[in-house]
Structure formats: structure tokens, C-alpha cells
Design a protein around this motif. Sequence first.
Motif, PDB file in Angstrom:
ATOM      1  N   VAL A   9      45.797  35.132  49.206  1.00  0.00           N
ATOM      2  CA  VAL A   9      44.646  34.249  49.455  1.00  0.00           C
ATOM      3  C   VAL A   9      43.585  34.984  50.268  1.00  0.00           C
ATOM      4  O   VAL A   9      42.381  34.864  50.000  1.00  0.00           O
ATOM      5  N   SER A  10      44.010  35.755  51.259  1.00  0.00           N
ATOM      6  CA  SER A  10      43.068  36.490  52.102  1.00  0.00           C
ATOM      7  C   SER A  10      42.202  37.425  51.265  1.00  0.00           C
ATOM      8  O   SER A  10      40.973  37.465  51.394  1.00  0.00           O
ATOM      9  N   TRP A  11      42.875  38.200  50.408  1.00  0.00           N
ATOM     10  CA  TRP A  11      42.143  39.133  49.544  1.00  0.00           C
ATOM     11  C   TRP A  11      41.176  38.390  48.616  1.00  0.00           C
ATOM     12  O   TRP A  11      40.006  38.782  48.471  1.00  0.00           O
ATOM     13  N   ASN A  12      41.646  37.334  47.995  1.00  0.00           N
ATOM     14  CA  ASN A  12      40.799  36.595  47.050  1.00  0.00           C
ATOM     15  C   ASN A  12      39.600  35.960  47.738  1.00  0.00           C
ATOM     16  O   ASN A  12      38.482  35.955  47.205  1.00  0.00           O
ATOM     17  N   VAL A  13      39.824  35.404  48.941  1.00  0.00           N
ATOM     18  CA  VAL A  13      38.725  34.784  49.686  1.00  0.00           C
ATOM     19  C   VAL A  13      37.665  35.822  50.030  1.00  0.00           C
ATOM     20  O   VAL A  13      36.461  35.591  49.874  1.00  0.00           O
ATOM     21  N   MET A  14      38.092  36.998  50.494  1.00  0.00           N
ATOM     22  CA  MET A  14      37.136  38.022  50.902  1.00  0.00           C
ATOM     23  C   MET A  14      36.389  38.605  49.712  1.00  0.00           C
ATOM     24  O   MET A  14      35.183  38.867  49.775  1.00  0.00           O
ATOM     25  N   ILE A  15      37.093  38.805  48.609  1.00  0.00           N
ATOM     26  CA  ILE A  15      36.431  39.314  47.394  1.00  0.00           C
ATOM     27  C   ILE A  15      35.377  38.314  46.913  1.00  0.00           C
ATOM     28  O   ILE A  15      34.242  38.686  46.581  1.00  0.00           O
ATOM     29  N   THR A  16      35.740  37.037  46.895  1.00  0.00           N
ATOM     30  CA  THR A  16      34.781  35.993  46.492  1.00  0.00           C
ATOM     31  C   THR A  16      33.582  35.976  47.431  1.00  0.00           C
ATOM     32  O   THR A  16      32.436  35.805  46.994  1.00  0.00           O
ATOM     33  N   GLY A  17      33.833  36.159  48.726  1.00  0.00           N
ATOM     34  CA  GLY A  17      32.736  36.208  49.691  1.00  0.00           C
ATOM     35  C   GLY A  17      31.800  37.366  49.429  1.00  0.00           C
ATOM     36  O   GLY A  17      30.573  37.217  49.501  1.00  0.00           O
ATOM     37  N   CYS A  18      32.361  38.544  49.134  1.00  0.00           N
ATOM     38  CA  CYS A  18      31.527  39.710  48.806  1.00  0.00           C
ATOM     39  C   CYS A  18      30.673  39.444  47.573  1.00  0.00           C
ATOM     40  O   CYS A  18      29.488  39.798  47.523  1.00  0.00           O
ATOM     41  N   VAL A  19      31.283  38.817  46.567  1.00  0.00           N
ATOM     42  CA  VAL A  19      30.557  38.505  45.334  1.00  0.00           C
ATOM     43  C   VAL A  19      29.391  37.570  45.615  1.00  0.00           C
ATOM     44  O   VAL A  19      28.259  37.808  45.184  1.00  0.00           O
ATOM     45  N   ARG A  20      29.660  36.510  46.369  1.00  0.00           N
ATOM     46  CA  ARG A  20      28.600  35.530  46.665  1.00  0.00           C
ATOM     47  C   ARG A  20      27.513  36.114  47.563  1.00  0.00           C
ATOM     48  O   ARG A  20      26.381  35.655  47.555  1.00  0.00           O
ATOM     49  N   ASN A  21      27.870  37.139  48.332  1.00  0.00           N
ATOM     50  CA  ASN A  21      26.895  37.800  49.201  1.00  0.00           C
ATOM     51  C   ASN A  21      26.113  38.878  48.458  1.00  0.00           C
ATOM     52  O   ASN A  21      25.280  39.562  49.034  1.00  0.00           O
ATOM     53  N   GLY A  22      26.414  39.037  47.180  1.00  0.00           N
ATOM     54  CA  GLY A  22      25.700  40.016  46.362  1.00  0.00           C
ATOM     55  C   GLY A  22      26.164  41.440  46.557  1.00  0.00           C
ATOM     56  O   GLY A  22      25.503  42.377  46.105  1.00  0.00           O
ATOM     57  N   ASN A  23      27.306  41.632  47.222  1.00  0.00           N
ATOM     58  CA  ASN A  23      27.817  42.976  47.492  1.00  0.00           C
ATOM     59  C   ASN A  23      28.963  43.288  46.529  1.00  0.00           C
ATOM     60  O   ASN A  23      30.138  43.260  46.895  1.00  0.00           O
ATOM     61  N   LEU A  24      28.590  43.603  45.297  1.00  0.00           N
ATOM     62  CA  LEU A  24      29.605  43.846  44.270  1.00  0.00           C
ATOM     63  C   LEU A  24      30.389  45.117  44.533  1.00  0.00           C
ATOM     64  O   LEU A  24      31.569  45.215  44.184  1.00  0.00           O
ATOM     65  N   GLY A  25      29.717  46.109  45.150  1.00  0.00           N
ATOM     66  CA  GLY A  25      30.406  47.361  45.457  1.00  0.00           C
ATOM     67  C   GLY A  25      31.572  47.132  46.398  1.00  0.00           C
ATOM     68  O   GLY A  25      32.687  47.648  46.179  1.00  0.00           O
ATOM     69  N   ALA A  26      31.344  46.344  47.470  1.00  0.00           N
ATOM     70  CA  ALA A  26      32.414  46.044  48.425  1.00  0.00           C
ATOM     71  C   ALA A  26      33.505  45.212  47.769  1.00  0.00           C
ATOM     72  O   ALA A  26      34.702  45.418  48.025  1.00  0.00           O
ATOM     73  N   ALA A  27      33.099  44.272  46.902  1.00  0.00           N
ATOM     74  CA  ALA A  27      34.083  43.440  46.208  1.00  0.00           C
ATOM     75  C   ALA A  27      35.001  44.292  45.344  1.00  0.00           C
ATOM     76  O   ALA A  27      36.226  44.130  45.341  1.00  0.00           O
ATOM     77  N   ARG A  28      34.385  45.225  44.616  1.00  0.00           N
ATOM     78  CA  ARG A  28      35.185  46.073  43.726  1.00  0.00           C
ATOM     79  C   ARG A  28      36.123  46.987  44.531  1.00  0.00           C
ATOM     80  O   ARG A  28      37.273  47.238  44.141  1.00  0.00           O
ATOM     81  N   LYS A  29      35.636  47.480  45.676  1.00  0.00           N
ATOM     82  CA  LYS A  29      36.469  48.337  46.520  1.00  0.00           C
ATOM     83  C   LYS A  29      37.700  47.579  47.014  1.00  0.00           C
ATOM     84  O   LYS A  29      38.830  48.099  46.985  1.00  0.00           O
ATOM     85  N   LEU A  30      37.512  46.339  47.469  1.00  0.00           N
ATOM     86  CA  LEU A  30      38.631  45.507  47.913  1.00  0.00           C
ATOM     87  C   LEU A  30      39.580  45.203  46.753  1.00  0.00           C
ATOM     88  O   LEU A  30      40.809  45.236  46.901  1.00  0.00           O
ATOM     89  N   PHE A  31      38.987  44.906  45.594  1.00  0.00           N
ATOM     90  CA  PHE A  31      39.792  44.590  44.407  1.00  0.00           C
ATOM     91  C   PHE A  31      40.728  45.750  44.062  1.00  0.00           C
ATOM     92  O   PHE A  31      41.905  45.557  43.755  1.00  0.00           O
ATOM     93  N   ASP A  32      40.176  46.973  44.138  1.00  0.00           N
ATOM     94  CA  ASP A  32      40.982  48.148  43.809  1.00  0.00           C
ATOM     95  C   ASP A  32      42.063  48.415  44.856  1.00  0.00           C
ATOM     96  O   ASP A  32      43.083  49.057  44.556  1.00  0.00           O
TER      97      ASP A  32
END
Length: 748
Positions: A94-117
Motif C-alpha cells: 500500500v505504501s508503494w502504491n500510494v506514493m507512486i499514485t502521488g507522484c503521478v498526480r503531482n506530474g512527476n512521472l520520472g519519480a513514479a517510474r523510479k519507485l515502480f522499478d
Amino acid sequence: MLRLLHTTSIRPLRKQLLRLNFQNSISDSNIVQWNTAITNYMRTGQCDSALRIFQNMTRRTSVSWNAMISGYLFNHRFNLARQLFDEMPNRDLVSWNVMITGCVRNGNLGAARKLFDQMPHRDAVSWNAMLSGYAQNGYVEEARMVFDRMPNKNSISWNGILAAYVQNGRIEDACKLFESNSVWDVISWNCLMGGYVRKKKLVDARALFDRMSMRDEVSWNTMISGYAQNGRLLEAHRLFDESPVKDVYTWTAMVSGYVQNGMVDEARRVFDEMPVKNSVSWNAIIAGYLQCKKINVAKELFDAMPCKNVSSWNTMITGFSQSGFIDLARDLFEKMPWRDCISWGAIISGYSHLGHNEEALSLFVEMKRNGEKANRSIFSCILSTCAEITALELGYQLHGQLVKVGLGSGWYVGNALLSMYCKCGNIDEANVIFEEISDKDIVSWNTIIAGYARHGFGKEALRVFESMKRSGVKPDEVTMVGVLSACSHSGLVDRGTHYFHTMNRDYGITTNSKHYTCMIDLLGRAGRLDDAQNLMKNMPFEPDAATWGALLGASRIYGNTELGEKAAEMVFQMEPDNAGMYVLLSNLYAASGRWGDVRAMRLKMRDTGVKKVPGYSWVEVQNKIHVFSVGDTTHPDTVRIYGYLEELDFRLKQEGYISSPKLVLHDVEEEEKEHMLRYHSEKLAVAFGILNIQGGRPIRVFKNLRVCTDCHNVIKHISKIVGRLIIVRDSHRFHHFRDGICSCGDYW
């Protein structure tokens, strides 16, 4: 000794046991209560209270951390959320998913993808979050790559990639995807149907609608609004009657359809029959009356509206502004219970379009002070205002703000920046902006071509025109006006003639009056007055005042008084209040020494009530506009300016320059004429600019009328004497003076 050893070894163990017993005494119910309190505080925006509870917790679970991270994201405190996530000792899925979703909504796709990987494990939520992030930001290929790699796809995954194709206009790809899967829910069918409607493919939308085994209200409303918005109101009404359930959106779709097609009476009939109305229904009918200028009816409906929202106020403000009732619009604006950026944009745009530029700028400043963020539309409007008042320094500042907030790219704002720099005299920066616009549209190309033309760089304008054709963009009527104007301002007679005679064959463009005016101006400036007259005689329509004015201008250049009188007479019949044409004819008489005719012109202007527009020039220094008129003595630096002009006059005479007294439209002594020429407004502005603008920077002077020949010649010499680039924009074009040469080649 043994007793001492026993005592010293048992004390630390006893402390650990006591701590363990205390922590165990904190029941799970306590933690649940604290976590619930954190969540409740975050939902109401009380982040500090939530943080105090979190910090005072002696034992935290992953739910506690996730509640804080989710709460910060909910309250748009992304940095605090990310800080907590990084500090979290044990992250769960849940922690990972919440933070990735937050990065996406903040327009920071690079950070989202880094966390996803970095995730040790992923579930469908993780994959769908990345898919959605790419899709919402237009990265359709990346979204598809995520979709294809997903080990387990659910309905959210399929709908996500379908929506990605539809929202980004790739309707063919959406259709292929849709046909590749046999299991779709009603949301999917509605999504694809909505895509067809947005692309105006109503036949395909209806075919899909007819294939649906189950339809909901959205299905019916999508198809009805599709027909209504595209003017197919009979089909819309037929479906409306067939619809098994009509909700407020069904009724509103019909009202909006009639409004958009100018049928406000039909819209009102449906509106009055509605069993339930919402704010969208009211706003639609109000907008309809505003569009057809029935302001009083719109105001009555607005006053009677029981459910006003910010859009209702914005609709009224926009309607009042567009109808010229800016005071009523401002009154409503001041009464608004709360405003959004659209409210500010509506009132700023209203003032700007009506020419109240200072008020528009003042409101923009007030908006920024109130903490409201400007959107692309507001920035575009304010840039247009800067262009109108030639406020280049403010334009620079706005450009910087656009880059800072990430709105500097794209054709919408890019075109406004491009136009501002062209009109404010910085054609080099305009070209930089043009090159940076990745998605150039026809307006982008037309603006830079017209900009180069007006600045006297005809060959550059034609180079851009050829590049435009190579890029696959088809020229339109406006393009060809810019091209012919470029040829006219640069004396490119043969190329202009070629473009004029081939535009219909090559681009399917029918020549209009503006194209003919450009050609007559081109021929006239080149001294081919007979050819210009013959072209006028063969026009497929009657010449207008602008066309005759071009011929009069050419007659003045070449001293053809007879032709000038004929052209002027035609202009006076069409536009009896056109003071500029009286002045042009007076110039022609004065240059020929016909002072009696000059006086007759003045009497005619007086008798017909035509007033000559006074000439004035202005220059911007340190964000302040300094305005000068001929012989102006009101400026605080008058003594210094006049002293410097005297010095320049002495140096000009040393260079061998002789003024042209015949250009003065008064029958006075030669010495007095020289004195009158010396203190023309543009010379005063140029002198002030040289004295106050740092060396190495261009001096930009603007004049409301055409620059006279003597001033043109003097400024050429001054540019060489002082070693400065001097750019003068008059009512017709820009002149770039450098090293004693003008960009117009003395051809204006």
C-alpha cells in the motif's frame, strides 16, 4: 561477588521486559483509534494536528505511516509525503502504491517510474497507477508498454489503455483494441462512443450505440449530445423521445444543443419543460441569451437562478464583456462570493479586448497578489495586451514566469509570445520562440512570416514560407497576405508577382481585396504606377479604401499629383473621416510647393469635421513608458534631451547631412522649417533612449503615425554616429537602423 554479578546482569533485562510489557499494554484498538484520528484530521486539512498524534505514538504500524503519507498527498503537500515515505522503516504494498499514485498526480512521472522499478512486489494497482499516469500525460506508447507487460490485467487495466487512446485522439487504435477483447463493460462502450463523438464520427458512434446489449443513462446522453452539438437536432430529439430514462443531463444535452446552434427559443422551451434543473442547465440557457445579445433576459434568469455556482458568474461576466458592458461585468466580478482563475481571465480578457489595457494589467497584478495562479488563457491575454501597448520589459517578465511554471511550451502560449515579441520589436527573440514551438500550427507560421515582413526582412519571411511548405503545412489566405507584404516591404517585385498569380493554382486560395492591396502597394512602391492602375481595373470586385490608399501612398512617393488626387477622392467618398488620407495628399501638395492646395486641404478637414491625429512617439525605459510629441517641452529631461539633439545636429552637419525642409507642411521660412524638423517626436524619443538605455542594448521607439523622410534619414546617421541599434516602429512597419543603414533599404 556472585550477587553483584547477578544484580548487574538482571537490571538491563528487567528494563527490556518492562518496555515490552508497556508496549504490549498498548492495544491494537488504541492504534486503530490514533490512525482513525490521523485520517480524520487529514480529511479536514488539519495536517499539524495529525502530525502531533503521529509523533506522540509510541508504536506505529504501516497503516499509521500510510495514513500520514496519504493525508499529505490529499492536502497537496507532496514533499512532506515523500519525506515520510523515505523515512518509513518497513513499507508495504500500500505504501508503494500510494506514493507512486502521488507522484503521478503531482506530474512527476520520472519519480513514479523510479519507485515502480524499485518495488519488491507489484499488484494490479501498481501497474494501473503507472498506466494511468502515462495515459493522462499523453504518453500513450509508454502506457501501452506498461499494459503489455502486465502479468494480470483487470477491467481497470483494459479501460485505462482504452481511455488513453480515446483521450489522446487515437480513435483507430482504440477501435482495434476494443475489437480485440470480447468482454467489455458499459463504461468501456461509453468511452469509445464518446471518442467517436469528439471526432465527429457520428455514424460510427451510432453503430456502436446500436450494438450495445445494455445501455445506461450515459450511453443515451452521449449519443444525444453528440447529435445535438453537431447540429443534427432532429436525430437528437428522436433519441431524446426514445430514451427510457431522462435524467437532468439528458434534458441539459438538448438545451445545450439548441443553444450551440443558435436556437435559443427552442432551448427555452425545453428548459421550461425540465422537471429538474441543475446549474449546468441554467448556465446553458443563460449563455444562449448572452450569445444572441439578449442581455436583459440573461440577467433576469441569472437573478432567478437558485443554484448559482462560479461558472454562472463567469458566464455572465464573459457575456457582459463581449457585449461591451464592461462596467456591468466589473460590478458582477466585485460581487462574486468567490473567484477562480476563469473569473479573473474573463474580466481581464474583457478589459483587454475593449482596449482598456492598463486596467487589464492592473487586474492581472491584483490577481497575482491574491495568490491566484494564471492559466494559459490569462497569460495569452496579458501577452496580447503587452503587444498592444508595446510593453516589452513586462513581456520579458511574463515570459520568465511562464518558463518558471512550466507553461512556456506549446502553440497556445507560444503563439502569444511570438506575436508579442514581433509587435514589440524583438524579431530575434520571436524567431527563438518560433523554433521552440514543437507543435506549430498555421497561426505560428503566419505570425513569424508577418513579423519578418513588417520588420523589413522580406527574404527571411520567404525563407520561412518555403520551410512551411516543406513541413507539409498548407498556406491559407492570411499566409499569402504576409508573403505579399514581405515582397512589398522589400521590393521583391518578381517574386511577389509570381506568388500572387500562382496562389490559386498551387494552394487553392482565391485572391481577396487584401491580396490585391498588397500587390498594388508592391507595384506602386516599385514605381510601376501604370501596372498598379491596370491591376486595379482588372480586379474581380470594386477596390476598397485600403486599395486606393495604397495607390495614393505610391503617388506621394513618386510625386504623381494627378494620380494622387484621383486616389484620394475615391478614399474620401468611401471613408470621409480618414484623416490619414488627407495628410498623405497634403504631403504630396507640400512636396510640390502647392501651398494653396495644402491650405485648401486644411479647410476641407475643418469643414467636414475631420481632425488630424496628433503624432507622438514613445520609448520604454526601466518599465516606464515615456511619451513625446513634436516640440515637446513637458518631459522632466527636456533640457538634457534638447541639448543632446543640438550636439547631434552639429555632428550631423559635420557628417555632411542636410535636412529636407520641403517635408514641412507649412509655408514658412527655411530656417524655421529646419527647426521644426529637428524636434519631431521620434527624434526626441531616440535622443532620450540613447541617454538612458545602457550601451549595447537596442533602443526601441514606437510612433503612432508614419515616420517622415527627414527623421528616417537623420536616425540612420545617428545610428552610425553613436554606434547603436535603433529600432523604430511606425504605423506601417519596423525600421532597424544600424551603422547608417536601415533594414527597409530606404524602401518604405
